[in-house]
Design a protein around this motif. Structure first.
Motif, PDB file in Angstrom:
ATOM      1  N   PRO A   1      76.706 -29.924 123.859  1.00  0.00           N
ATOM      2  CA  PRO A   1      77.355 -30.911 124.741  1.00  0.00           C
ATOM      3  C   PRO A   1      78.362 -31.804 124.039  1.00  0.00           C
ATOM      4  O   PRO A   1      79.233 -32.391 124.683  1.00  0.00           O
ATOM      5  CB  PRO A   1      76.165 -31.714 125.288  1.00  0.00           C
ATOM      6  CG  PRO A   1      75.070 -31.506 124.309  1.00  0.00           C
ATOM      7  CD  PRO A   1      75.257 -30.126 123.767  1.00  0.00           C
ATOM      8  N   GLY A   2      78.258 -31.924 122.718  1.00  0.00           N
ATOM      9  CA  GLY A   2      79.205 -32.763 121.986  1.00  0.00           C
ATOM     10  C   GLY A   2      80.471 -32.043 121.574  1.00  0.00           C
ATOM     11  O   GLY A   2      81.302 -32.621 120.866  1.00  0.00           O
ATOM     12  N   SER A   3      80.626 -30.801 122.007  1.00  0.00           N
ATOM     13  CA  SER A   3      81.798 -30.012 121.618  1.00  0.00           C
ATOM     14  C   SER A   3      82.539 -29.550 122.860  1.00  0.00           C
ATOM     15  O   SER A   3      82.259 -28.480 123.410  1.00  0.00           O
ATOM     16  CB  SER A   3      81.345 -28.804 120.778  1.00  0.00           C
ATOM     17  OG  SER A   3      82.459 -28.049 120.368  1.00  0.00           O
ATOM     18  N   PRO A   4      83.495 -30.334 123.357  1.00  0.00           N
ATOM     19  CA  PRO A   4      84.198 -29.993 124.603  1.00  0.00           C
ATOM     20  C   PRO A   4      85.100 -28.775 124.431  1.00  0.00           C
ATOM     21  O   PRO A   4      85.506 -28.427 123.317  1.00  0.00           O
ATOM     22  CB  PRO A   4      85.021 -31.246 124.902  1.00  0.00           C
ATOM     23  CG  PRO A   4      85.227 -31.896 123.572  1.00  0.00           C
ATOM     24  CD  PRO A   4      83.990 -31.606 122.779  1.00  0.00           C
ATOM     25  N   ILE A   5      85.402 -28.122 125.554  1.00  0.00           N
ATOM     26  CA  ILE A   5      86.310 -26.970 125.524  1.00  0.00           C
ATOM     27  C   ILE A   5      87.713 -27.453 125.208  1.00  0.00           C
ATOM     28  O   ILE A   5      88.070 -28.621 125.440  1.00  0.00           O
ATOM     29  CB  ILE A   5      86.298 -26.186 126.841  1.00  0.00           C
ATOM     30  CG1 ILE A   5      86.928 -27.012 127.977  1.00  0.00           C
ATOM     31  CG2 ILE A   5      84.890 -25.761 127.220  1.00  0.00           C
ATOM     32  CD1 ILE A   5      87.168 -26.208 129.249  1.00  0.00           C
ATOM     33  N   GLY A   6      88.539 -26.549 124.646  1.00  0.00           N
ATOM     34  CA  GLY A   6      89.901 -26.889 124.280  1.00  0.00           C
ATOM     35  C   GLY A   6      90.922 -26.368 125.268  1.00  0.00           C
ATOM     36  O   GLY A   6      90.592 -25.855 126.341  1.00  0.00           O
ATOM     37  N   ALA A   7      92.196 -26.467 124.861  1.00  0.00           N
ATOM     38  CA  ALA A   7      93.294 -26.069 125.739  1.00  0.00           C
ATOM     39  C   ALA A   7      93.276 -24.572 126.027  1.00  0.00           C
ATOM     40  O   ALA A   7      93.653 -24.141 127.123  1.00  0.00           O
ATOM     41  CB  ALA A   7      94.628 -26.465 125.103  1.00  0.00           C
ATOM     42  N   GLU A   8      92.835 -23.771 125.039  1.00  0.00           N
ATOM     43  CA  GLU A   8      92.819 -22.314 125.257  1.00  0.00           C
ATOM     44  C   GLU A   8      91.854 -21.935 126.369  1.00  0.00           C
ATOM     45  O   GLU A   8      92.181 -21.140 127.252  1.00  0.00           O
ATOM     46  CB  GLU A   8      92.442 -21.586 123.964  1.00  0.00           C
ATOM     47  CG  GLU A   8      93.428 -21.775 122.826  1.00  0.00           C
ATOM     48  CD  GLU A   8      93.038 -22.931 121.919  1.00  0.00           C
ATOM     49  OE1 GLU A   8      92.206 -23.768 122.369  1.00  0.00           O
ATOM     50  OE2 GLU A   8      93.546 -23.001 120.799  1.00  0.00           O
ATOM     51  N   ALA A   9      90.644 -22.503 126.346  1.00  0.00           N
ATOM     52  CA  ALA A   9      89.675 -22.206 127.397  1.00  0.00           C
ATOM     53  C   ALA A   9      90.162 -22.724 128.742  1.00  0.00           C
ATOM     54  O   ALA A   9      89.958 -22.074 129.780  1.00  0.00           O
ATOM     55  CB  ALA A   9      88.324 -22.806 127.055  1.00  0.00           C
ATOM     56  N   ALA A  10      90.803 -23.886 128.741  1.00  0.00           N
ATOM     57  CA  ALA A  10      91.330 -24.431 129.992  1.00  0.00           C
ATOM     58  C   ALA A  10      92.389 -23.513 130.578  1.00  0.00           C
ATOM     59  O   ALA A  10      92.465 -23.328 131.799  1.00  0.00           O
ATOM     60  CB  ALA A  10      91.902 -25.825 129.750  1.00  0.00           C
ATOM     61  N   ALA A  11      93.197 -22.902 129.695  1.00  0.00           N
ATOM     62  CA  ALA A  11      94.217 -21.970 130.177  1.00  0.00           C
ATOM     63  C   ALA A  11      93.571 -20.716 130.772  1.00  0.00           C
ATOM     64  O   ALA A  11      94.007 -20.200 131.800  1.00  0.00           O
ATOM     65  CB  ALA A  11      95.158 -21.589 129.035  1.00  0.00           C
ATOM     66  N   VAL A  12      92.513 -20.228 130.131  1.00  0.00           N
ATOM     67  CA  VAL A  12      91.790 -19.075 130.666  1.00  0.00           C
ATOM     68  C   VAL A  12      91.168 -19.433 132.015  1.00  0.00           C
ATOM     69  O   VAL A  12      91.199 -18.650 132.969  1.00  0.00           O
ATOM     70  CB  VAL A  12      90.705 -18.598 129.681  1.00  0.00           C
ATOM     71  CG1 VAL A  12      89.829 -17.522 130.321  1.00  0.00           C
ATOM     72  CG2 VAL A  12      91.345 -18.066 128.409  1.00  0.00           C
ATOM     73  N   ALA A  13      90.621 -20.638 132.107  1.00  0.00           N
ATOM     74  CA  ALA A  13      89.969 -21.076 133.343  1.00  0.00           C
ATOM     75  C   ALA A  13      90.943 -21.162 134.508  1.00  0.00           C
ATOM     76  O   ALA A  13      90.537 -21.057 135.665  1.00  0.00           O
ATOM     77  CB  ALA A  13      89.302 -22.431 133.126  1.00  0.00           C
ATOM     78  N   ALA A  14      92.212 -21.334 134.206  1.00  0.00           N
ATOM     79  CA  ALA A  14      93.213 -21.451 135.267  1.00  0.00           C
ATOM     80  C   ALA A  14      93.609 -20.085 135.829  1.00  0.00           C
ATOM     81  O   ALA A  14      94.349 -20.009 136.804  1.00  0.00           O
ATOM     82  CB  ALA A  14      94.457 -22.169 134.747  1.00  0.00           C
ATOM     83  N   THR A  15      93.129 -19.009 135.202  1.00  0.00           N
ATOM     84  CA  THR A  15      93.450 -17.663 135.671  1.00  0.00           C
ATOM     85  C   THR A  15      92.239 -17.040 136.361  1.00  0.00           C
ATOM     86  O   THR A  15      91.113 -17.498 136.190  1.00  0.00           O
ATOM     87  CB  THR A  15      93.887 -16.759 134.507  1.00  0.00           C
ATOM     88  OG1 THR A  15      92.793 -16.611 133.584  1.00  0.00           O
ATOM     89  CG2 THR A  15      95.082 -17.367 133.784  1.00  0.00           C
ATOM     90  N   THR A  16      92.495 -15.989 137.114  1.00  0.00           N
ATOM     91  CA  THR A  16      91.440 -15.306 137.852  1.00  0.00           C
ATOM     92  C   THR A  16      90.727 -14.302 136.962  1.00  0.00           C
ATOM     93  O   THR A  16      91.358 -13.584 136.192  1.00  0.00           O
ATOM     94  CB  THR A  16      92.042 -14.575 139.062  1.00  0.00           C
ATOM     95  OG1 THR A  16      92.672 -15.536 139.913  1.00  0.00           O
ATOM     96  CG2 THR A  16      90.963 -13.856 139.853  1.00  0.00           C
ATOM     97  N   ALA A  17      89.409 -14.241 137.087  1.00  0.00           N
ATOM     98  CA  ALA A  17      88.637 -13.259 136.330  1.00  0.00           C
ATOM     99  C   ALA A  17      88.984 -11.846 136.789  1.00  0.00           C
ATOM    100  O   ALA A  17      89.284 -11.615 137.954  1.00  0.00           O
ATOM    101  CB  ALA A  17      87.139 -13.513 136.508  1.00  0.00           C
ATOM    102  N   THR A  18      88.949 -10.909 135.851  1.00  0.00           N
ATOM    103  CA  THR A  18      89.143  -9.503 136.168  1.00  0.00           C
ATOM    104  C   THR A  18      87.842  -8.760 135.896  1.00  0.00           C
ATOM    105  O   THR A  18      86.933  -9.295 135.273  1.00  0.00           O
ATOM    106  CB  THR A  18      90.263  -8.888 135.313  1.00  0.00           C
ATOM    107  OG1 THR A  18      89.926  -9.038 133.923  1.00  0.00           O
ATOM    108  CG2 THR A  18      91.582  -9.589 135.582  1.00  0.00           C
ATOM    109  N   ARG A  19      87.758  -7.531 136.359  1.00  0.00           N
ATOM    110  CA  ARG A  19      86.547  -6.753 136.107  1.00  0.00           C
ATOM    111  C   ARG A  19      86.454  -6.445 134.624  1.00  0.00           C
ATOM    112  O   ARG A  19      87.413  -5.957 134.019  1.00  0.00           O
ATOM    113  CB  ARG A  19      86.555  -5.451 136.904  1.00  0.00           C
ATOM    114  CG  ARG A  19      86.538  -5.661 138.401  1.00  0.00           C
ATOM    115  CD  ARG A  19      86.189  -4.387 139.125  1.00  0.00           C
ATOM    116  NE  ARG A  19      84.779  -4.053 138.975  1.00  0.00           N
ATOM    117  CZ  ARG A  19      84.205  -3.002 139.544  1.00  0.00           C
ATOM    118  NH1 ARG A  19      84.929  -2.184 140.282  1.00  0.00           N
ATOM    119  NH2 ARG A  19      82.923  -2.769 139.379  1.00  0.00           N
TER     120      ARG A  19
END
Length: 788
Positions: free
Chosen positions: A678-696
């Motif tokens: 919990p003390g290690s927040p996600i960074g910009a890279e994960a946020a960028a991935v989160a902004a895209t749609t998951a693929t199979r």
């Protein structure tokens, strides 16, 4: 304006030509060549229009502008330049192709007589004569029936639409749904004043903002393209009409011809058809992905005497209510394997087997033994993935209590052994390079469908930034460039061979570099003007829902309604409301079939890590995974979780991996341990991935990986696509032999052992030999000290 088309050029640029005095001039057809040559030379044009696409769009606009009077075939030829240049025979072929393309996308080009037009309404030819044949065959597009009618879509329904298209991820059906989603949201555009309310109506720019509220959990895998093709066939058939197809049952190596009266269909992780098998005179259940070739109507006249008698008796029972097809379908689907009753078993496990199954244990049942092994109780449905995992990890299984479990593991390993022995010396033979089955972005149909997304989108909203258009359509910068140049060549031609063209603003450069520098990088707002008259209503209204598009969308909505994923619960009521609206737009036979569909997601054993991962995704912090890779290597890594992805019977964690510096999918059944950070927040890279749609999720491949040759049995032939085959061959019996690249021998051995004989490793020979050895040792252990 003169009725010419600029070959590969931008009409907007051409319209800006000026005389030496600086006055604007109109270009007659005779002046076109000189101007275009000079323009191309100055600007080094490297992008040209797709003439077949602009011609088809011009055909639609030109016919629509004539209203119910329509145009004869020869009037069409005389008006549109591309047709005028052709011989009569070539023109006939081009016109039929263009009508077929338009028809596939919802432009219904039909005979004026079908609209009730009287003969005296016919437009005369320039010389005043109208032949009887031309009067009888005048082509029309009724603009009033063209495209989707205006409709109101709430913001919550827009979110349900966006979520629904994810169910068909990675398939052509998803492209169809995306077109339908775009059409429905365009048809439902309202004022931007309601954009802020999640319960309000959807504004023009509201969807992009609303879908930013990411779910954090996805249901994928509602089916594949072959499934949808079979379902479309079943929808089109008359009620209770018999069908015939080639089918390979589980455990069989050759398909058999079946003749079946369909009762209904549904999804239980896979798609199934329930019907009465006339040859076997009983109800049977068929998995659609085990059907080889097409599902075809079976003419009653060609049935043999016994089958014809059974068909007649069955129809009588159905009409009298003695047999309730819907009730039989429900009962049969409820009894399928993925949802069968569970069983309680006790296991003694060591190593990775203990780590994998500990999260599945009944709470309080885990007992640590002195030598590091564990004893635990498992409540499981004994679905294939659990049986396969225990079969592969059998060297780490000390004891297993449960005759049904032992029986399933023994059957699994025996099937592996038998299949690999049978094909020990099978010659690979010649394999063909696999052609791309997807619709090419250079095909005319693809480009017309994309044009009919862009035109209404820009027309109804008054324009949109380039970035929004690219995101909306999912096409490349290069494809958008050619698309814009192409639509500028489309217009409505009048009797004097003059055209009112589509106008794109700002002027579209004719070079790729110019387009990127002047249009894409500044993210300018694109807008357009459509030809006046009825053609504007035709080109400016989103396409209607095709049968396939409506069926796939309704199935996806049914899947969303049936989902038990926490993130889907809030969208189920909007999905129900939206389903009713779509039913009002879809063909009646599609509505009836989709309404009768029974959809249930495949059950998997509940991994306890899911709740903790949902917390990490919600709170946006990292986790530490103790994870076993596909090659059997155990690793510890820190990742930034993005989504939980459910694909048929598998659940994955989608995350940004800090060690590999990239997006990765982690199969939860390989997760041996989890620690929240919990003390290690996600960074910009994960946020960028989160902004895209998951693929199979797909098997990863790297340059230089070794290759293997696998044989997929007829029942499993469709699963070969999951491994991105490089070459393949489909045998007469429905089996499929493919060449793939793979990561390690351990991964390939694991694949062969998990497949229950459906996948045989033909090459390399040493891996095939290792699979045979492991299967034989496992069977010996089951006959020895493992079973209780």
């Amino acid at each position: 304006m003169a009725g010419y088309q600029y070959r590969g050029g931008s009409r907007s640029a051409a319209q800006q030509a000026t005389s030496p005095s600086g006055d604007a001039v109109d270009l007659a057809r005779g002046e076109e060549a000189d101007f275009t040559a000079a323009h191309d030379e100055r600007h080094e044009q490297d992008v040209s229009a797709e003439r077949a696409v602009s011609r088809a769009l011009s055909l639609a606009a030109t016919i629509a502008d004539e209203g119910s009077v329509g145009l004869t075939k020869w009037q069409i030829k005389s008006r549109i330049e591309d047709y005028r240049e052709q011989s009569d025979r070539t023109f006939d072929r081009m016109l039929n192709r263009d009508k077929r393309l338009l028809g596939q996308l919802g432009f219904v080009v039909t005979d004026a007589a079908r609209l009730g037009r009287a003969p005296q309404d016919a437009e005369e030819e320039p010389d005043g004569a109208v032949s009887a044949g031309q009067q009888d065959h005048r082509y029309v597009i009724d603009h009033r029936r063209q495209g989707l009618p205006p409709m109101r879509i709430t913001a919550a329904e827009a979110l349900a639409l966006d979520r629904a298209q994810l169910a068909w991820t990675g398939t052509g059906a998803q492209r169809s749904i995306r077109r339908a989603v775009g059409a429905l949201t365009d048809a439902g555009r309202l004022d931007a004043a309601d954009a802020e309310s999640a319960d309000g109506e959807l504004p023009a720019a509201g969807l992009e903002a609303l879908v930013g509220r990411r779910p954090g959990e996805y249901r994928l895998g509602v089916g594949g393209d072959a499934d949808l093709e079979h379902l479309e066939t079943l929808v089109r058939l008359p009620d209770r009409a018999p069908v015939t197809f080639d089918y390979t049952a589980r455990g069989r190596q050759r398909p058999a011809r079946r003749t079946v009266v369909p009762f209904g269909w549904g999804m239980r992780g896979r798609w199934y058809l329930v019907g009465h098998d006339l040859a076997r005179d009983g109800v049977r259940v068929f998995r659609l992905d085990r059907i080889h070739g097409a599902v075809e109507p079976a003419e009653a006249s060609v049935l043999d005497g016994e089958a014809a008698e059974r068909l007649s008796r069955l129809r009588g029972d159905l009409e009298a209510g003695v047999v309730d097809a819907c009730a039989v379908t429900t009962e049969q689907l409820a009894d399928l394997g993925p949802v069968e009753a569970g069983e309680t078993v006790e296991l003694e496990l060591t190593g990775s087997a203990a780590a994998v199954h500990r999260p599945l244990a009944v709470p309080g049942s885990v007992e640590e033994l002195d030598d590091g092994a564990v004893r635990l109780t498992l409540e499981t449905t004994l679905h294939d993935s659990v049986v396969a995992d225990l079969a592969v990890r059998l060297p780490e299984v000390r004891r297993a209590d449960g005759p049904r479990l032992i029986g399933k593991i023994r059957s699994h390993l025996q099937a592996v052994s038998t299949a690999h022995e049978e094909h020990r010396d099978t010659a690979v033979g010649r394999l063909k390079r696999l052609a791309d089955r997807g619709e090419s972005s250079t095909s005319s149909r693809w480009q017309i469908s994309r044009a009919m997304e862009v035109l209404p989108f820009l027309h109804a909203g008054g324009g949109a930034p380039v970035s929004q258009v690219l995101d909306r359509t999912g096409i490349s910068v290069e494809a958008l460039h050619q698309l814009l140049v192409t639509v500028e060549q489309a217009g409505s031609y009048d009797a004097a061979e003059y055209a009112d063209f589509v106008t794109v603003r700002p002027t579209i450069p004719l070079t790729r570099r110019g387009f990127v520098e002047e249009i894409v990088e500044p993210d300018v707002t694109l807008s357009l003007e459509l030809p006046a008259g009825r053609s504007a209503e035709t080109l400016g209204r989103p396409l209607g829902l095709s049968a396939g598009g409506a069926l796939s969308l309704l199935i996806a909505l049914e899947g969303l309604i049936a989902s038990d994923a926490p993130e889907d619960v809030g969208l189920q009521e909007p999905a129900r409301a939206l389903r009713e609206k779509v039913r009002g737009l879809a063909p009646a036979e599609v509505v009836e079939s989709a309404s009768a569909a029974r959809i249930s997601w495949a059950r998997t054993d509940p991994y306890e890590h899911q709740a903790a991962l949902r917390t990490a995704i919600r709170d946006e912090h990292a986790v530490r995974l103790d994870y076993e890779k596909s090659d059997g290597v155990r690793t510890v890594r820190e990742v930034e979780p993005v989504d939980l992805v459910h694909d048929v019977g598998r659940t994955y964690l989608r995350a940004w991996c800090r060690s590999s510096r990239g997006e990765r999918y982690f199969l939860l059944s390989r997760l041996l341990g989890l620690e929240l950070l919990p003390g290690s927040p996600i960074g910009a890279e994960a946020a960028a991935v989160a902004a895209t749609t998951a693929t199979r999720p797909r098997v990863p491949h790297r340059a230089g990986d070794p290759t293997a040759v696998l044989r997929f049995s007829p029942p499993a032939a469709g699963a070969a696509e999951e491994h991105a085959p490089l070459r393949h061959r489909v045998d007469d019996d429905g089996a499929r032999t493919v060449e793939i690249s793979y990561r390690s021998d351990a991964w390939l051995t694991d694949l062969g052992l998990r497949s229950a004989g459906d996948v045989v490793v033909l090459r390399p020979a040493d891996v095939a030999a290792e699979i045979r050895r492991r299967a034989a040792e496992g069977l010996a252990r089951l006959d020895g000290d493992v079973a209780r």
